[in-house]
Design an enzyme around this catalytic site. Structure first.
Site, PDB file in Angstrom:
ATOM      1  N   ARG A  58       0.835  -1.391   0.235  1.00 54.01           N
ATOM      2  CA  ARG A  58      -0.130  -0.097   0.012  1.00 54.01           C
ATOM      3  C   ARG A  58       0.738   1.318  -0.042  1.00 54.01           C
ATOM      4  O   ARG A  58       0.371   2.277  -0.433  1.00 54.01           O
ATOM      5  CB  ARG A  58      -0.916   0.000   1.166  1.00 54.01           C
ATOM      6  CG  ARG A  58      -1.566   1.411   1.427  1.00 54.01           C
ATOM      7  CD  ARG A  58      -2.867   1.240   2.348  1.00 54.01           C
ATOM      8  NE  ARG A  58      -2.597   0.168   3.418  1.00 54.01           N
ATOM      9  CZ  ARG A  58      -2.141   0.578   4.599  1.00 54.01           C
ATOM     10  NH1 ARG A  58      -1.568   2.081   4.857  1.00 54.01           N
ATOM     11  NH2 ARG A  58      -1.893  -0.323   5.714  1.00 54.01           N
ATOM     12  N   TYR A 111     -16.862  17.930 -14.016  1.00 54.20           N
ATOM     13  CA  TYR A 111     -16.902  16.322 -14.118  1.00 54.20           C
ATOM     14  C   TYR A 111     -17.920  15.919 -12.833  1.00 54.20           C
ATOM     15  O   TYR A 111     -17.600  16.527 -11.585  1.00 54.20           O
ATOM     16  CB  TYR A 111     -15.732  15.455 -13.765  1.00 54.20           C
ATOM     17  CG  TYR A 111     -15.833  13.908 -13.559  1.00 54.20           C
ATOM     18  CD1 TYR A 111     -16.700  13.220 -14.367  1.00 54.20           C
ATOM     19  CD2 TYR A 111     -15.390  13.424 -12.267  1.00 54.20           C
ATOM     20  CE1 TYR A 111     -16.827  12.066 -13.974  1.00 54.20           C
ATOM     21  CE2 TYR A 111     -15.792  12.061 -12.177  1.00 54.20           C
ATOM     22  CZ  TYR A 111     -16.246  11.353 -12.965  1.00 54.20           C
ATOM     23  OH  TYR A 111     -16.661  10.067 -12.774  1.00 54.20           O
ATOM     24  N   LYS A 208      -8.229   7.757 -18.450  1.00 52.18           N
ATOM     25  CA  LYS A 208      -8.437   8.079 -19.613  1.00 52.18           C
ATOM     26  C   LYS A 208      -7.275   8.257 -20.528  1.00 52.18           C
ATOM     27  O   LYS A 208      -6.841   7.233 -21.008  1.00 52.18           O
ATOM     28  CB  LYS A 208      -9.226   9.494 -19.384  1.00 52.18           C
ATOM     29  CG  LYS A 208     -10.070   9.501 -18.185  1.00 52.18           C
ATOM     30  CD  LYS A 208     -11.309   8.709 -18.837  1.00 52.18           C
ATOM     31  CE  LYS A 208     -12.677   8.897 -17.959  1.00 52.18           C
ATOM     32  NZ  LYS A 208     -12.556   8.716 -16.317  1.00 52.18           N
TER      33      LYS A 208
HETATM   34  N1  PLP Z   1     -11.695  13.718 -13.675  1.00 50.07           N
HETATM   35  C1  PLP Z   1     -12.364  13.663 -14.917  1.00 50.07           C
HETATM   36  C2  PLP Z   1     -12.473  15.181 -15.860  1.00 50.07           C
HETATM   37  C3  PLP Z   1     -13.236  12.708 -15.400  1.00 50.07           C
HETATM   38  O1  PLP Z   1     -13.742  12.687 -16.658  1.00 50.07           O
HETATM   39  C4  PLP Z   1     -13.287  11.515 -14.662  1.00 50.07           C
HETATM   40  C5  PLP Z   1     -13.948  10.246 -14.880  1.00 50.07           C
HETATM   41  O2  PLP Z   1     -14.783  10.410 -15.903  1.00 50.07           O
HETATM   42  C6  PLP Z   1     -12.615  11.653 -13.201  1.00 50.07           C
HETATM   43  C7  PLP Z   1     -11.799  12.752 -12.860  1.00 50.07           C
HETATM   44  C8  PLP Z   1     -12.530  10.403 -12.437  1.00 50.07           C
HETATM   45  O3  PLP Z   1     -11.866   9.347 -12.808  1.00 50.07           O
HETATM   46  P1  PLP Z   1     -11.872   7.842 -12.589  1.00 50.07           P
HETATM   47  O4  PLP Z   1     -13.194   7.485 -13.221  1.00 50.07           O
HETATM   48  O5  PLP Z   1     -10.545   7.134 -12.861  1.00 50.07           O
HETATM   49  O6  PLP Z   1     -12.182   7.828 -10.986  1.00 50.07           O
END
Ligand code: PLP
Length: 392
Positions: A58, A111, A208
């Site tokens: 961890r 988001y 992403k």
């Molecule tokens: N930040 C943005 C701009 C996102 O589009 C996303 C997910 O779509 C996240 C953070 C969160 O990431 P995760 O889905 O890997 O937890």
């Protein structure tokens, strides 16, 4: 954007420490959660972070370290910290920097789960939040309270591709002793380097573009050594959302082609946005590369290209869903940043957790479609979307 070498070179070599890995060009996956010592003095020194080394999964793993230093290098930051998802990184960052009684300024249109996390923090943890229109830098200044601790930036924003002037907002924050955090997921370090523009901490959903192949969940932070150590001691040590070594390795493999992919994503998105902009059935196009975009000039100044995300609106929900159902190459899916083009209806998918009123205030209309433009041939993508548009 200043780099010693081109990102096309840096992305390929960012993880390399050949001397540490017996010459391996691909960082090995260390499937180890426990590390033994030569003697008890060494064990104590490593446990107390007085000597470099690993002792428990961890808290550190060589494959994870390689990912952390690669992202730090690409973001031009001192240190990196990897997590099991973007949200693990985001929640760890916020709860390591802010405490109960503090206040955060964030975007009205961002988001959805980051926004929902801030609402949760306000309701259950007494961390106040003010949501602003982040396309005007002065709105950040106007929302400052004596207890403001964090300015949250997300540019381009999800799903409307709004642009925030990073340098100006970071300057306002510095004048007021406020920590700036920028979600750089949409732009990726190919397009934008917030740390070089004065931001304290960069956040990524590595799920992403960094990963890039729709096959993993991970998150990464990058910032100063001091800030990363602070977040490590709470956000990783106590909350425990560390990334697995196999996943860290997949992200590292994705990063090697980041620049190539981002270039193609960007070229395709540019072509699609222009096609959509002149299509009679499209009511609005949200893309920072269009001259009519509100902050096109800011985007031109702070980004290398405009990224691979394009959102657009048709007249309503029925038309949006008909369009989605008639696409043949593009898949209906909720994520973004993979090699394949995916589309989603924001109001009923990612932003369904917002109330209708919140969606209206954030500019998310019922006809809005968010498109993560892949690396396929742009003429094929244009033909697919044009043919689906004919059905509505
Ligand atoms: N930040 C943005 C701009 C996102 O589009 C996303 C997910 O779509 C996240 C953070 C969160 O990431 P995760 O889905 O890997 O937890």
């Amino acid at each position: 954007m200043k780099r010693d070498k081109s990102i096309f070179t840096e992305a390929v070599h960012a993880d390399q420490d050949i001397s540490a890995n017996h010459g391996a060009l691909s960082v090995p996956i260390y499937n180890a959660s426990v590390f033994a010592f030569n003697d008890s003095d060494q064990a104590a020194a490593v446990h107390n972070f007085e000597e470099p080394g690993y002792f428990y999964g961890r808290l550190g793993n060589p494959t994870r370290s390689a990912l952390e230093s690669a992202v730090a290098k690409l973001e031009q930051a001192e240190s990196g910290l990897a997590f099991a998802s973007g949200m693990a990184a985001i929640s760890a960052a916020i709860l390591s920097i802010a405490r109960s009684g503090d206040h955060i300024v964030a975007l009205k249109s961002m988001y959805s789960t980051s926004s929902n996390f801030l609402k949760y923090a306000a309701e259950f943890l007494d961390i106040g939040v003010t949501f602003i229109d982040a396309t005007e830098s002065e709105n950040y200044r106007g929302a400052i309270r004596p207890n403001t601790r964090i300015f949250w930036i997300e540019t381009p924003s999800n799903p409307l591709l709004n642009i925030t002037d990073v340098e100006t907002v970071a300057e306002i924050a510095r004048e007021n002793g406020i920590v700036t955090v920028a979600d750089n997921t949409f732009a990726s370090p190919y397009n934008q380097l917030p740390v070089t523009q004065g931001v304290d901490l960069v956040v990524h959903s590595a799920t992403k573009y960094l990963g890039g192949h729709s096959d993993l969940s991970a998150g990464v932070l990058a910032g100063s050594k001091q800030l990363i150590e602070k977040i490590f001691s709470k956000g990783v040590k106590l909350f425990g959302g560390a990334v697995a070594p196999e996943v860290a390795w997949l992200v590292l493999r994705g990063i090697k082609t980041l620049a190539l992919r981002m270039k193609q994503h960007g070229d395709n998105a540019y072509a699609l946005a222009h096609m959509l902009d002149s299509h009679p059935k499209v009511k609005a196009v949200y893309y920072p590369g269009l001259p009519a975009h509100k902050n096109h000039e800011v985007a031109k100044r702070q980004m290398k290209s405009f990224g691979g995300m394009v959102s657009f609106a048709v007249s309503g929900e029925t038309e949006a869903k008909t369009l989605l159902n008639n696409l043949r190459i593009c898949s209906i899916a909720t994520s973004l940043g993979g090699v394949e083009t995916i589309v989603q209806h924001s109001a009923s998918m990612t932003h369904a957790t917002f109330t209708q009123e919140e969606r209206e205030s954030a500019g998310i209309t019922d006809g809005l479609i968010r498109m993560s433009v892949g690396i396929e041939d742009k003429e094929d993508l244009i033909a697919d979307i044009e043919s689906a548009l004919e059905k509505i």
